[in-house]
Design an enzyme around this catalytic site. Structure first.
Site, PDB file in Angstrom:
ATOM      1  N   HIS A 308       0.849  -1.190   0.000  1.00 37.79           N
ATOM      2  CA  HIS A 308       0.000   0.000   0.000  1.00 37.79           C
ATOM      3  C   HIS A 308       0.874   1.226   0.000  1.00 37.79           C
ATOM      4  O   HIS A 308       1.941   1.215   0.627  1.00 37.79           O
ATOM      5  CB  HIS A 308      -0.918   0.010   1.240  1.00 37.79           C
ATOM      6  CG  HIS A 308      -2.069   0.931   1.079  1.00 37.79           C
ATOM      7  ND1 HIS A 308      -1.969   2.273   1.361  1.00 37.79           N
ATOM      8  CD2 HIS A 308      -3.318   0.724   0.608  1.00 37.79           C
ATOM      9  CE1 HIS A 308      -3.129   2.842   1.084  1.00 37.79           C
ATOM     10  NE2 HIS A 308      -3.965   1.932   0.622  1.00 37.79           N
ATOM     11  N   ASP A 366      -7.945  -5.417   0.023  1.00 39.04           N
ATOM     12  CA  ASP A 366      -8.430  -6.147  -1.152  1.00 39.04           C
ATOM     13  C   ASP A 366      -8.070  -7.617  -1.132  1.00 39.04           C
ATOM     14  O   ASP A 366      -8.643  -8.411  -1.879  1.00 39.04           O
ATOM     15  CB  ASP A 366      -7.891  -5.502  -2.428  1.00 39.04           C
ATOM     16  CG  ASP A 366      -8.529  -4.149  -2.656  1.00 39.04           C
ATOM     17  OD1 ASP A 366      -9.692  -4.004  -2.252  1.00 39.04           O
ATOM     18  OD2 ASP A 366      -7.869  -3.268  -3.216  1.00 39.04           O
TER      19      ASP A 366
HETATM   20  N1  CMC Z   1       4.288  -7.292  -5.094  1.00 39.04           N
HETATM   21  C1  CMC Z   1       5.636  -7.277  -5.248  1.00 39.04           C
HETATM   22  N2  CMC Z   1       6.421  -6.209  -5.032  1.00 39.04           N
HETATM   23  C2  CMC Z   1       5.797  -5.066  -4.650  1.00 39.04           C
HETATM   24  C3  CMC Z   1       4.404  -4.994  -4.470  1.00 39.04           C
HETATM   25  C4  CMC Z   1       3.637  -6.164  -4.701  1.00 39.04           C
HETATM   26  N3  CMC Z   1       2.321  -6.158  -4.537  1.00 39.04           N
HETATM   27  N4  CMC Z   1       4.061  -3.738  -4.087  1.00 39.04           N
HETATM   28  C5  CMC Z   1       5.204  -3.047  -4.032  1.00 39.04           C
HETATM   29  N5  CMC Z   1       6.260  -3.845  -4.371  1.00 39.04           N
HETATM   30  C6  CMC Z   1       7.683  -3.472  -4.382  1.00 39.04           C
HETATM   31  C7  CMC Z   1       7.992  -2.622  -5.598  1.00 39.04           C
HETATM   32  O1  CMC Z   1       8.428  -3.409  -6.679  1.00 39.04           O
HETATM   33  C8  CMC Z   1       9.071  -1.707  -5.059  1.00 39.04           C
HETATM   34  O2  CMC Z   1      10.294  -2.428  -5.092  1.00 39.04           O
HETATM   35  P1  CMC Z   1      11.690  -1.646  -5.308  1.00 39.04           P
HETATM   36  O3  CMC Z   1      11.816  -0.721  -4.129  1.00 39.04           O
HETATM   37  O4  CMC Z   1      12.708  -2.740  -5.308  1.00 39.04           O
HETATM   38  O5  CMC Z   1      11.567  -0.916  -6.606  1.00 39.04           O
HETATM   39  C9  CMC Z   1       8.684  -1.509  -3.600  1.00 39.04           C
HETATM   40  O6  CMC Z   1       7.902  -2.644  -3.231  1.00 39.04           O
HETATM   41  C10 CMC Z   1       7.864  -0.233  -3.346  1.00 39.04           C
HETATM   42  O7  CMC Z   1       6.794  -0.254  -4.258  1.00 39.04           O
HETATM   43  P2  CMC Z   1       6.146   1.025  -4.921  1.00 39.04           P
HETATM   44  O8  CMC Z   1       5.501   0.652  -6.202  1.00 39.04           O
HETATM   45  O9  CMC Z   1       7.151   2.149  -4.923  1.00 39.04           O
HETATM   46  O10 CMC Z   1       5.066   1.380  -3.843  1.00 39.04           O
HETATM   47  P3  CMC Z   1       3.843   2.304  -4.081  1.00 39.04           P
HETATM   48  O11 CMC Z   1       3.567   2.908  -2.776  1.00 39.04           O
HETATM   49  O12 CMC Z   1       4.066   3.207  -5.230  1.00 39.04           O
HETATM   50  O13 CMC Z   1       2.706   1.249  -4.528  1.00 39.04           O
HETATM   51  C11 CMC Z   1       0.814  -0.120  -4.553  1.00 39.04           C
HETATM   52  C12 CMC Z   1       1.636   0.882  -3.745  1.00 39.04           C
HETATM   53  C13 CMC Z   1      -0.481  -0.421  -3.780  1.00 39.04           C
HETATM   54  C14 CMC Z   1       0.431   0.471  -5.902  1.00 39.04           C
HETATM   55  C15 CMC Z   1       1.642  -1.423  -4.738  1.00 39.04           C
HETATM   56  O14 CMC Z   1       2.011  -1.954  -3.500  1.00 39.04           O
HETATM   57  C16 CMC Z   1       0.915  -2.455  -5.587  1.00 39.04           C
HETATM   58  O15 CMC Z   1       0.958  -2.393  -6.826  1.00 39.04           O
HETATM   59  N6  CMC Z   1       0.205  -3.455  -4.922  1.00 39.04           N
HETATM   60  C17 CMC Z   1      -0.569  -4.415  -5.639  1.00 39.04           C
HETATM   61  C18 CMC Z   1      -1.900  -3.792  -6.014  1.00 39.04           C
HETATM   62  C19 CMC Z   1      -2.852  -3.675  -4.832  1.00 39.04           C
HETATM   63  O16 CMC Z   1      -3.056  -4.617  -4.082  1.00 39.04           O
HETATM   64  N7  CMC Z   1      -3.472  -2.484  -4.715  1.00 39.04           N
HETATM   65  C20 CMC Z   1      -4.499  -2.233  -3.710  1.00 39.04           C
HETATM   66  C21 CMC Z   1      -4.145  -1.159  -2.756  1.00 39.04           C
HETATM   67  S1  CMC Z   1      -5.333  -1.129  -1.384  1.00 39.04           S
HETATM   68  C22 CMC Z   1      -6.791  -0.564  -2.111  1.00 39.04           C
HETATM   69  C23 CMC Z   1      -6.750   0.866  -2.538  1.00 39.04           C
HETATM   70  O17 CMC Z   1      -6.440   1.733  -1.705  1.00 39.04           O
HETATM   71  O18 CMC Z   1      -7.071   1.139  -3.707  1.00 39.04           O
END
Ligand code: CMC
Length: 431
Positions: A308, A366
């Protein structure tokens, strides 16, 4: 606006600039950079808004490190267990918990607005049967401005109030109709003797040939899903609603914009993507393969339902959702369903894996909501529409708050331009 607490000093090429700072009720202090460009001729750079407060708000507070989510100061765990969705709607909209009389009046008001204009049935019928219900919802909610023109004047407080109630009341009807249309069944009209969640379940699962008996445990679980999704501060879809609204767009157009943004798999679309992922994994023995893919930098695959932007400890909504999932699955006698087995094992393996621990990736709301909705009989394509209907009150509350803000300005971010510098047009023969 908050009181100025102290001043931050920014030095650029030996020149110092004083920037006012504000102390919030909770959370980190904020540096006011509104006059920075005028004073220093520079922009700040923050793609993804990871360090930028786009507005001041009194509605919802999240402490991502501590796993705290408060609506008007009340913890989400207490609201999910002790309150119910329409009471939380009142709290979000008006700032305080209602008295018994206020709640009754509010519930009556919402209940009396659940039907949609009959002409809108024709509008639904224009969609292909295989349209994703989110596509239908974006279109139908946007089209509400054509059907409810008498509540589109954003400068009229009464019209703003009517639009808010209409959106909250009609969204379950619209979501249920999108579903019924997609499976070729007749639309089911709302019933005023049912509560909000029971009414939605009935509109989704009842058929004219047979009366649908609402199971109170399922209705409670549905209501809890709505409550847990009601608002979430300045997330992507809420910020989209606020940005659309900042131009003076009508409420239905703004909420349609929010629905469009919510659809993406990184946001509200994650619940559908998560269940589809669990099904694709299929059996617990395939989990290591998917964990390795999630960790592989060269593979775009992410473990859906994990991670998240704000919660770096645990998602407080996930805790309540997990308890609800256990209750519903026990009631339905499907504790041993294969998707659930995969989910439980995946959660265990991921939580023990150093990659997920180091990056603070925990199951989010989710991860569990999809399991409950699936058990209730909803197809995965309905998961995000249900999120959208629940989030409508959050969008509407934030929209109302923004319009009442005397500092309201059109949202207009700046950019770090890295394109070509000014150059002269070259005639086609000379290129
Ligand atoms: N699986 C594998 N690696 C992950 C994941 C994941 N689900 N989420 C983040 N990472 C890794 C990412 O690759 C990055 O690695 P590095 O630092 O080596 O580049 C690190 O963790 C930080 O990730 P980020 O993309 O910079 O984090 P963010 O805050 O931009 O993204 C997120 C948050 C929710 C978009 C992401 O965690 C994600 O895509 N999760 C899966 C989708 C999901 O379940 N979304 C629902 C969120 S809750 C409902 C809502 O509020 O809408």
């Amino acid at each position: 606006m908050a009181e100025t607490t102290k001043t931050a000093k920014l030095t650029i090429d030996g020149e110092s600039y004083d920037l006012a700072m504000y102390a919030p009720t909770e959370g980190p202090e904020v540096i006011d950079i509104r006059k920075l460009y005028a004073q220093a001729g520079v922009f700040t750079y923050d793609p993804g808004f990871t360090s930028t407060a786009s507005c001041d708000s009194t509605i919802t507070y999240i402490d991502g490190e501590a796993g705290v989510l408060l609506h008007r100061g009340y913890p989400i765990g207490q609201l999910a267990k002790e309150s119910h969705y329409l009471e939380v709607c009142y709290l979000l909209l008006y700032g305080e918990l209602p008295s018994a009389a206020q709640l009754e009046e509010f519930e009556t008001l919402v209940t009396r607005h659940t039907m949609i204009h009959e002409q809108m049935h024709n509008f639904f019928r224009g969609f292909r049967r295989d349209a994703h219900p989110m596509a239908t919802m974006v279109g139908v909610v946007g089209a509400m401005s054509a059907f409810y023109h008498d509540s589109t004047d954003i400068n009229d407080e009464h019209q703003r109030e009517v639009a808010s109630i209409r959106l909250i009341a009609k969204m379950p009807t619209i979501a249920a109709m999108a579903y019924k249309y997609s499976i070729g069944q007749p639309f089911v009209y709302p019933r005023n003797d049912l509560d909000y969640a029971s009414n939605f379940l009935r509109m989704c699962f009842s058929v004219p040939a047979e009366e649908y008996e609402v199971n109170p445990i399922l209705a409670r679980a549905m209501d809890r899903i709505f409550t847990l999704h009601a608002d979430h501060e300045q997330n992507a879809s809420t910020s989209t609603v606020r940005l659309a609204s900042s131009s003076g767009a009508n409420p239905f157009a703004c909420i349609a914009a929010g629905i469009a943004c919510l659809w993406g798999p990184a946001h509200g679309g994650a619940n559908q993507a998560c269940l589809e992922m669990l099904r694709e994994i299929g059996t617990p023995d395939r989990i290591p393969e998917f964990i390795e893919r999630a960790k592989d930098k060269n593979d775009p695959f992410r473990l859906m339902g994990f991670g998240h932007r704000v919660y770096k400890n645990f998602d407080p909504r996930a805790k309540v959702m997990k308890e609800s999932a256990d209750e519903v699955l026990e009631l339905l006698g499907i504790e041993n369903n294969p998707t659930l087995q995969v989910a439980k094992e995946l959660e265990r393996v991921a939580l023990e894996d150093p990659y997920f621990a180091e990056k603070k990736l925990y199951p989010n709301v989710d991860f569990y909501s999809g399991i409950i909705l699936d058990a209730m009989g909803f197809p995965t394509s309905m998961f995000t529409p249900i999120f959208a209907l629940a989030r409508t009150v959050g969008w509407v509350s934030q929209w109302k708050e923004q319009l009442a803000d005397p500092q309201l300005k059109i949202g207009r971010p700046r950019q770090l331009y890295l394109g070509a510098a000014q150059r002269d047009y070259v005639d086609i023969e000379q290129r």
